[in-house]
Design an enzyme around this catalytic site. Structure first.
Site, PDB file in Angstrom:
ATOM      1  N   ARG A  70      48.384  35.227  43.385  1.00 40.30           N
ATOM      2  CA  ARG A  70      47.963  35.286  41.983  1.00 40.30           C
ATOM      3  C   ARG A  70      49.064  36.011  41.211  1.00 40.30           C
ATOM      4  O   ARG A  70      49.148  37.241  41.234  1.00 40.30           O
ATOM      5  CB  ARG A  70      46.633  36.024  41.881  1.00 40.30           C
ATOM      6  N   SER A 137      38.300  27.065  39.690  1.00 37.38           N
ATOM      7  CA  SER A 137      37.408  28.187  39.430  1.00 37.38           C
ATOM      8  C   SER A 137      36.310  27.764  38.461  1.00 37.38           C
ATOM      9  O   SER A 137      36.587  27.136  37.433  1.00 37.38           O
ATOM     10  CB  SER A 137      38.179  29.366  38.831  1.00 37.38           C
ATOM     11  N   LYS A 166      39.561  41.941  37.031  1.00 37.65           N
ATOM     12  CA  LYS A 166      39.888  41.282  35.774  1.00 37.65           C
ATOM     13  C   LYS A 166      39.435  42.167  34.618  1.00 37.65           C
ATOM     14  O   LYS A 166      38.362  42.770  34.671  1.00 37.65           O
ATOM     15  CB  LYS A 166      39.209  39.912  35.674  1.00 37.65           C
TER      16      LYS A 166
END
Length: 235
Positions: A70, A137, A166
């Site tokens: 990521r 997602s 997040k």
């Protein structure tokens, strides 16, 4: 797709801010990719001076089912160098390697898979660049059903629990939401969001084929031990 078990995610940067990294171009020594003092410790092995490559090596020592990169910085050369470095290490460990968001990086790095978010390229367009398995997602049942109908090979669903990985996470879906999606779609579902080793078994019982984590592993002081903890919980 036969992927089952623990889905480890290692990151460069945080969800909403670029990470300042010291590295060289895509043809540089992959091991030179390092985090700076601005690195997010949640994503980098629990300390600001850990880098994604060394963190991935520690995770891979415990053989997760999948490892995903990521990358949230804006340096494409460094992104590609990091992806290639992780791809090589995953190949050596016999672990599938997945790139997040970027079909072009996934193709250039010869990744085993690509994972798209709701704001990334549409699945059909991404397939023009990348021929391997693609996950999507999703954050509610309608999104999951749509992703499957559009041809997704894997459905990411969450956050199952509150998450700190997040800055602005989607609403928590809970185990009931996860269970509903797993019962509705035919493709494998990876549960993500606020999962630790204790909660992993609950996600598996709800029907998830894979259980993913970022901070609980990449942010652990001992990523290898944390990965083994997830694997044990899922067996």
């Amino acid at each position: 797709m036969g992927w089952r078990g623990f889905y480890a995610i290692v990151g460069c940067g945080s969800a909403d801010a670029d990470l300042v990294l010291n590295g060289r171009s895509a043809d540089a020594d992959p091991g030179s990719v390092r985090g700076s003092a601005d690195a997010d410790p949640v994503l980098h092995g629990g300390s600001a001076d850990a880098d994604p490559v060394s963190t991935a090596e520690r995770i891979l020592a415990a053989r997760p089912a999948v490892l995903q990169l990521r990358f949230k910085g804006d340096d494409d050369r460094l992104h590609l160098a990091t992806a290639r470095a992780l791809r090589a290490r995953c190949a050596g460990a016999g672990v599938p390697f997945v790139v997040n968001d970027r079909a072009d990086i996934a193709a250039l790095a010869d990744a085993d898979g690509l994972h798209l978010g709701q704001d990334d390229l549409p699945l059909a367009e991404a397939r023009r660049l990348f021929s391997g398995p693609i996950g999507v997602s999703t954050h509610d049942l309608a999104q999951a059903v749509r992703a499957e109908s559009e041809g997704a090979d894997l459905i990411g669903f969450g956050p199952v629990f509150p998450t700190a990985s997040k800055a602005r996470p989607d609403p928590v879906v809970g185990l009931a939401g996860l269970r509903a999606v797993c019962a509705r779609v035919r493709v494998p579902v990876v549960a993500i969001g606020g999962l630790n080793a204790e909660r992993a078994a609950e996600a598996r019982a709800a029907g998830a084929a894979l259980v993913a984590a970022i901070g609980a592993v990449a942010g652990a002081r001992d990523p290898e031990a944390a990965t083994r903890g997830f694997k044990e919980a899922l067996t």
